[in-house]
Design a protein around this motif. Structure first.
Motif, PDB file in Angstrom:
ATOM      1  N   SER A 185       1.008  -1.150   0.061  1.00 14.18           N
ATOM      2  CA  SER A 185       0.060  -0.113  -0.114  1.00 14.18           C
ATOM      3  C   SER A 185       0.805   1.125  -0.129  1.00 14.18           C
ATOM      4  O   SER A 185       0.524   2.257  -0.642  1.00 14.18           O
ATOM      5  CB  SER A 185      -0.751   0.235   1.381  1.00 14.18           C
ATOM      6  OG  SER A 185      -1.516  -1.103   1.317  1.00 14.18           O
ATOM      7  N   LEU A 186       2.032   1.194   0.712  1.00 10.15           N
ATOM      8  CA  LEU A 186       2.824   2.609   0.793  1.00 10.15           C
ATOM      9  C   LEU A 186       3.416   2.710  -0.389  1.00 10.15           C
ATOM     10  O   LEU A 186       3.716   3.873  -0.869  1.00 10.15           O
ATOM     11  CB  LEU A 186       3.918   2.019   1.916  1.00 10.15           C
ATOM     12  CG  LEU A 186       3.794   2.710   3.052  1.00 10.15           C
ATOM     13  CD1 LEU A 186       4.748   2.197   4.398  1.00 10.15           C
ATOM     14  CD2 LEU A 186       4.156   4.273   3.012  1.00 10.15           C
ATOM     15  N   CYS A 187       4.229   1.468  -1.061  1.00  6.85           N
ATOM     16  CA  CYS A 187       5.097   1.864  -2.290  1.00  6.85           C
ATOM     17  C   CYS A 187       4.083   2.019  -3.614  1.00  6.85           C
ATOM     18  O   CYS A 187       4.250   2.822  -4.462  1.00  6.85           O
ATOM     19  CB  CYS A 187       5.975   0.590  -2.380  1.00  6.85           C
ATOM     20  SG  CYS A 187       7.136   0.387  -0.998  1.00  6.85           S
ATOM     21  N   PHE A 188       2.874   1.018  -3.672  1.00 10.10           N
ATOM     22  CA  PHE A 188       2.349   0.873  -4.634  1.00 10.10           C
ATOM     23  C   PHE A 188       0.831   1.175  -4.831  1.00 10.10           C
ATOM     24  O   PHE A 188       0.134   0.907  -5.732  1.00 10.10           O
ATOM     25  CB  PHE A 188       2.546  -0.353  -5.326  1.00 10.10           C
ATOM     26  CG  PHE A 188       3.961  -0.763  -5.408  1.00 10.10           C
ATOM     27  CD1 PHE A 188       5.053  -0.088  -6.233  1.00 10.10           C
ATOM     28  CD2 PHE A 188       4.426  -1.872  -4.925  1.00 10.10           C
ATOM     29  CE1 PHE A 188       6.401  -0.554  -6.148  1.00 10.10           C
ATOM     30  CE2 PHE A 188       5.838  -2.437  -4.786  1.00 10.10           C
ATOM     31  CZ  PHE A 188       6.602  -1.887  -5.560  1.00 10.10           C
ATOM     32  N   ASN A 189       0.453   1.547  -3.672  1.00  5.15           N
ATOM     33  CA  ASN A 189      -0.999   1.622  -3.528  1.00  5.15           C
ATOM     34  C   ASN A 189      -1.681   0.324  -4.282  1.00  5.15           C
ATOM     35  O   ASN A 189      -2.717   0.498  -4.471  1.00  5.15           O
ATOM     36  CB  ASN A 189      -1.577   2.672  -4.288  1.00  5.15           C
ATOM     37  CG  ASN A 189      -3.036   3.426  -3.724  1.00  5.15           C
ATOM     38  OD1 ASN A 189      -3.364   3.006  -2.614  1.00  5.15           O
ATOM     39  ND2 ASN A 189      -3.585   4.144  -4.436  1.00  5.15           N
ATOM     40  N   SER A 190      -1.115  -0.684  -3.538  1.00  4.55           N
ATOM     41  CA  SER A 190      -1.952  -2.006  -4.088  1.00  4.55           C
ATOM     42  C   SER A 190      -2.007  -3.274  -2.980  1.00  4.55           C
ATOM     43  O   SER A 190      -1.138  -3.012  -2.022  1.00  4.55           O
ATOM     44  CB  SER A 190      -1.466  -2.626  -5.261  1.00  4.55           C
ATOM     45  OG  SER A 190      -0.106  -2.636  -5.237  1.00  4.55           O
ATOM     46  N   SER A 191      -2.612  -4.003  -3.175  1.00  9.09           N
ATOM     47  CA  SER A 191      -2.335  -5.334  -2.218  1.00  9.09           C
ATOM     48  C   SER A 191      -2.620  -6.722  -2.624  1.00  9.09           C
ATOM     49  O   SER A 191      -3.053  -6.770  -3.945  1.00  9.09           O
ATOM     50  CB  SER A 191      -3.182  -5.135  -0.922  1.00  9.09           C
ATOM     51  OG  SER A 191      -4.598  -5.125  -1.396  1.00  9.09           O
ATOM     52  N   TYR A 192      -2.150  -7.794  -1.951  1.00 14.96           N
ATOM     53  CA  TYR A 192      -2.472  -9.220  -2.543  1.00 14.96           C
ATOM     54  C   TYR A 192      -3.409 -10.000  -1.781  1.00 14.96           C
ATOM     55  O   TYR A 192      -3.438  -9.891  -0.594  1.00 14.96           O
ATOM     56  CB  TYR A 192      -1.187 -10.040  -2.448  1.00 14.96           C
ATOM     57  CG  TYR A 192       0.074  -9.356  -3.409  1.00 14.96           C
ATOM     58  CD1 TYR A 192      -0.088  -9.238  -4.810  1.00 14.96           C
ATOM     59  CD2 TYR A 192       1.289  -8.738  -2.708  1.00 14.96           C
ATOM     60  CE1 TYR A 192       0.854  -8.877  -5.397  1.00 14.96           C
ATOM     61  CE2 TYR A 192       2.354  -8.454  -3.291  1.00 14.96           C
ATOM     62  CZ  TYR A 192       2.229  -8.535  -4.691  1.00 14.96           C
ATOM     63  OH  TYR A 192       3.218  -7.934  -5.730  1.00 14.96           O
ATOM     64  N   GLN A 193      -4.382 -10.619  -2.607  1.00 14.88           N
ATOM     65  CA  GLN A 193      -5.188 -11.618  -1.859  1.00 14.88           C
ATOM     66  C   GLN A 193      -4.393 -12.988  -1.678  1.00 14.88           C
ATOM     67  O   GLN A 193      -3.337 -13.095  -2.350  1.00 14.88           O
ATOM     68  CB  GLN A 193      -6.309 -11.958  -2.865  1.00 14.88           C
ATOM     69  CG  GLN A 193      -7.150 -10.951  -3.324  1.00 14.88           C
ATOM     70  CD  GLN A 193      -8.068 -10.488  -2.089  1.00 14.88           C
ATOM     71  OE1 GLN A 193      -8.385 -11.349  -1.112  1.00 14.88           O
ATOM     72  NE2 GLN A 193      -8.142  -9.160  -1.711  1.00 14.88           N
ATOM     73  N   ARG A 194      -5.145 -14.033  -0.669  1.00 11.48           N
ATOM     74  CA  ARG A 194      -4.140 -15.237  -0.707  1.00 11.48           C
ATOM     75  C   ARG A 194      -4.268 -15.784  -1.661  1.00 11.48           C
ATOM     76  O   ARG A 194      -5.119 -15.832  -2.587  1.00 11.48           O
ATOM     77  CB  ARG A 194      -5.120 -15.768   0.704  1.00 11.48           C
ATOM     78  CG  ARG A 194      -4.473 -16.782   1.381  1.00 11.48           C
ATOM     79  CD  ARG A 194      -4.971 -17.379   2.526  1.00 11.48           C
ATOM     80  NE  ARG A 194      -4.110 -18.491   3.170  1.00 11.48           N
ATOM     81  CZ  ARG A 194      -4.638 -19.416   3.989  1.00 11.48           C
ATOM     82  NH1 ARG A 194      -5.885 -19.707   3.953  1.00 11.48           N
ATOM     83  NH2 ARG A 194      -3.727 -20.145   4.519  1.00 11.48           N
ATOM     84  N   GLY A 195      -3.037 -16.378  -2.306  1.00  6.37           N
ATOM     85  CA  GLY A 195      -2.975 -17.410  -3.280  1.00  6.37           C
ATOM     86  C   GLY A 195      -2.585 -16.622  -4.665  1.00  6.37           C
ATOM     87  O   GLY A 195      -2.523 -17.027  -5.775  1.00  6.37           O
ATOM     88  N   ASP A 196      -2.569 -15.148  -4.639  1.00  6.60           N
ATOM     89  CA  ASP A 196      -2.107 -14.412  -5.558  1.00  6.60           C
ATOM     90  C   ASP A 196      -0.758 -15.019  -6.465  1.00  6.60           C
ATOM     91  O   ASP A 196       0.222 -14.818  -5.593  1.00  6.60           O
ATOM     92  CB  ASP A 196      -2.119 -12.809  -5.149  1.00  6.60           C
ATOM     93  CG  ASP A 196      -1.794 -12.136  -6.437  1.00  6.60           C
ATOM     94  OD1 ASP A 196      -1.188 -12.370  -7.473  1.00  6.60           O
ATOM     95  OD2 ASP A 196      -2.575 -10.847  -6.164  1.00  6.60           O
TER      96      ASP A 196
END
Ligand code: PLO
Length: 509
Positions: A185-196
Motif C-alpha cells: 500500500s505504501l509503495c504501490f497503493n496495491s495489495s495481494y489476496q491469498r494465493g495471488d
C-alpha cells in the motif's frame, strides 16, 4: 673512481640511516589487534566450518578483545563488538564511516549501488533518503491511514487463523502477506489476496535473495569467482531478474497514471521528485540526477526491507511465545485488562500495554534482525577509540555482541521481557545503552516507526484473540537463527486456538 664509489656508499648509508630515524620518529599506525592471516585468503582459515559469523565474531573477543581486525581475502576488516565503539562509528564519525564496501552480490541487487541500503554516502543518496523519509511520514506516521491499513491486514490474518484453527499451520507465509500488503500500500497503493500468483512469485524470489546476498560469501570476498559457474550467483541473478520485471511493470503503470496533483504512494512521490528535479535542471550535476534506476532500486529497497525485516521479527516472536507460554499469558492478561474483548487494539493503546512493548524490545535484543548490520567503509583515514583505521577499511559492527554483552545485560542469553520494565512494571525503559536494534546515525533504519507500528498491531490483534501452542506431534522449534543478510527463523508450525471469550464473536473491524 674510488672517491666516487666511497661517496656513493656513504650516500646510501646516510639514506638508510635517515629512513631508520624517520621510521622511528613516525610511529607505525596503531591498528586494532589482528587475527593472523596468509596471502590471498587472509584470515579465512579461522572461519573454517563456521557459518554463524556473528557467533564466531562474538567468541573471538575472548582472544582478541572487543575491537580486532582481520583480512577477508585481501580486504582489511575491523570488527566492533562494543557499543561505545559502535556509537563512535555510527554517530560521532557517521559520515567518515558512511561508505559501503562494493560487493558482487549487493551490486547485482542494487544496480551498482543505486539504492539506499547498499549505496555509498553521496549527494544523490542523501536525496533518496530524504525523499523516502518524507514519503514515509506523509503516508505513514503522520496520518491515520497506515494504522487503518495495518489493522485491516491484522484482521485478515486473524480470519485465516480462525479458519485453520487448531490444525498445524506454518504462519510464515500468512505473516509475510500481511506485512507485504502494508508495504505494498505504501509503495504501490496495491495489495495481494491469498494465493495471488504474483505474491507467490515474490515469496520465492525474496527467499532466493535472502539466501544469497550480502552474507560474506566467497563470491563477495573473491570477486573473480563471478567469472566461473556459481550456483548462488545464478540463483541471485534469476531472482533479481524476476523482481526487476515486477518492479518495472509497476513503474510503467505508475508513469501512465501519474498526475502530480494526486500522489498516492512512494512510487508516485519519487516520480514527482524526479520530474521536479528535471524541471529545475540547473541544479543537476552529471552523475547526480535521479534516474529510473535510482527510483526502482529505492522502491525495491523499501519493499524488500519492509517485508523481510518485520516478518522475521514477527516469526521470532511467535517462536519465543511457544517457548515461554507464561510470557504469552501475561501479554494476554494485560490486553484483557486494558482493552477487554469488545474493541480491537489501536496504536494509542501502546502506552497501556507496556508488557507487550517490552516483549517486542526483548525480541529485538535477543534476536537482532541484522546481527552484523551491513558493513560500513571508512571514507578516509580515521580512528576508533585509540586505534588507527585506514581509509578503505571495512567496519563490521557485531550487534549480536552488543546485545549479548555480559557487562551490560544480566544473563544476556535469557529471554526476559521484564528487563525492559521499571520496577512497577508500568513503564518501558532500556536498562542499558548497549542496544541498537535499528542502528544509529546517518544510516539509521528508515522504517523504525513503521516497523514498531506493525509489530504492535499484528501482535496485539492476534494475541487478543488467539493462543499459540506447539501442535500435537510437533516439537518446539529451536531458537537458532541462520546467519545471512537477516537472521533467519527456522520453519515451524503452530496451533492457534481461539480464546474462550471470542468463541461466540465474529471478527470485524
Ligand atoms: C531482503 C530481500 C529482498 O528481496 C531484497 C532486500 C532489500 C533490502 C534489504 C533486505 C533484502 C534485507 C534486510 C536489509 C534490507 C535493507 C536494510 C535491511 C539488509 C536483501 C537491514 C536489516 O539492514
Amino acid at each position: 673512481m674510488t672517491v666516487l664509489l666511497v661517496a656513493l656508499l656513504l650516500m646510501l648509508a646516510l639514506l638508510s640511516f635517515w629512513r631508520m630515524v624517520k621510521g622511528k620518529l613516525e610511529p607505525k599506525p596503531n591498528y586494532p589487534r589482528g587475527l593472523s592471516s596468509l596471502p590471498v585468503i587472509g584470515s579465512l582459515f579461522h572461519f573454517a566450518g563456521h557459518t554463524q559469523l556473528h557467533l564466531l565474531f562474538h567468541r573471538l573477543q575472548q582472544t582478541y578483545g572487543s575491537l580486532y581486525s582481520l583480512y577477508m581475502g585481501s580486504n582489511f576488516v575491523v570488527v566492533v563488538n562494543n557499543y561505545l565503539h559502535a556509537k563512535e562509528v555510527l554517530l560521532k564519525k557517521g559520515k567518515i564511516f558512511g561508505g559501503r564496501p562494493r560487493k558482487v552480490t549487493t551490486d547485482l541487487l542494487s544496480r551498482n549501488g543505486k539504492d539506499i541500503a547498499f549505496a555509498n554516502y553521496s549527494p544523490i543518496w542523501k536525496c533518496q533518503r530524504k525523499l523516502v523519509h518524507s514519503a514515509l511520514s506523509m503516508f505513514g506516521d503522520g496520518s491515520l491511514a497506515l494504522e487503518k491499513i495495518i489493522c485491516q491486514e491484522a484482521a485478515s490474518l486473524c480470519e485465516i487463523l480462525s479458519a485453520t484453527q487448531d490444525s498445524p499451520l506454518d504462519m510464515a507465509p500468512e505473516l509475510t502477506r500481511g506485512v507485504t500488503n502494508v508495504v505494498c500500500s505504501l509503495c504501490f497503493n496495491s495489495s495481494y489476496q491469498r494465493g495471488d500468483p504474483e505474491f507467490e512469485a515474490m515469496l520465492q524470489y525474496s527467499q532466493g535473495i535472502v539466501d544469497t546476498v550480502a552474507k560474506e560469501s566467497m563470491l563477495d570476498i573473491f570477486p573473480w569467482l563471478q567469472f566461473f559457474p556459481n550456483k548462488d550467483l545464478a540463483l541471485l541473478k534469476k531472482c533479481v531478474q524476476v523482481r526487476d520485471q515486477l518492479l518495472q511493470q509497476k513503474l510503467v503503470k505508475h508513469k501512465e497514471m501519474f498526475s502530480s496533483d494526486s500522489v498516492n504512494d512512494l512510487m508516485d512521490a519519487l516520480l514527482r521528485a524526479k520530474l521536479n528535479m528535471e524541471n529545475n535542471n540547473s541544479h543537476l550535476l552529471p552523475g547526480q540526477e535521479l534516474t529510473d534506476d535510482h527510483l526502482l532500486m529505492t522502491v525495491a529497497d523499501i519493499f524488500g526491507a519492509g517485508v523481510e525485516t518485520t516478518t522475521t521479527v514477527l516469526k521470532w516472536t511467535v517462536l519465543y511465545l511457544l517457548h515461554y507460554p507464561e510470557v504469552q499469558q501475561k501479554i494476554q492478561e494485560e490486553i484483557d485488562q486494558e482493552l477487554g474483548f469488545n474493541r480491537y487494539p489501536l496504536l494509542d493503546d501502546r502506552q497501556h500495554l507496556p508488557y507487550l512493548e517490552a516483549t517486542i524490545s526483548e525480541i529485538l535484543r535477543i534476536r537482532p534482525v541484522a546481527p552484523l548490520f551491513i558493513p560500513h567503509e571508512a571514507l578516509m583515514d580515521t580512528s576508533i577509540g585509540e586505534y588507527d583505521i585506514p581509509k578503505g577499511a571495512h567496519i563490521v559492527i557485531n550487534l549480536w555482541s552488543i546485545h549479548h554483552d555480559e557487562k551490560e545485560w544480566e544473563k544476556p542469553g535469557e529471554f526476559n521481557p521484564g528487563r525492559f520494565l521499571d520496577k512497577d512494571g508500568k513503564r518501558i525503559y532500556s536498562p542499558s545503552s548497549s542496544y541498537l536494534p535499528f542502528g544509529a546515525g546517518v544510516r539509521v533504519c528508515l522504517g523504525e516507526v513503521l516497523a514498531k507500528m506493525e509489530l504492535f498491531l499484528f501482535l496485539s490483534w492476534t494475541l487478543q484473540r488467539f493462543t499459540f501452542s506447539v501442535p500435537e506431534g510437533h516439537t518446539l522449534p529451536e531458537p537458532e537463527g541462520k546467519f545471512g543478510v537477516v537472521l533467519q527463523v527456522p520453519t515451524f508450525k503452530v496451533k492457534a486456538t481461539l480464546r474462550e471469550a471470542w468463541k461466540s464473536k465474529v471478527i470485524d473491524q
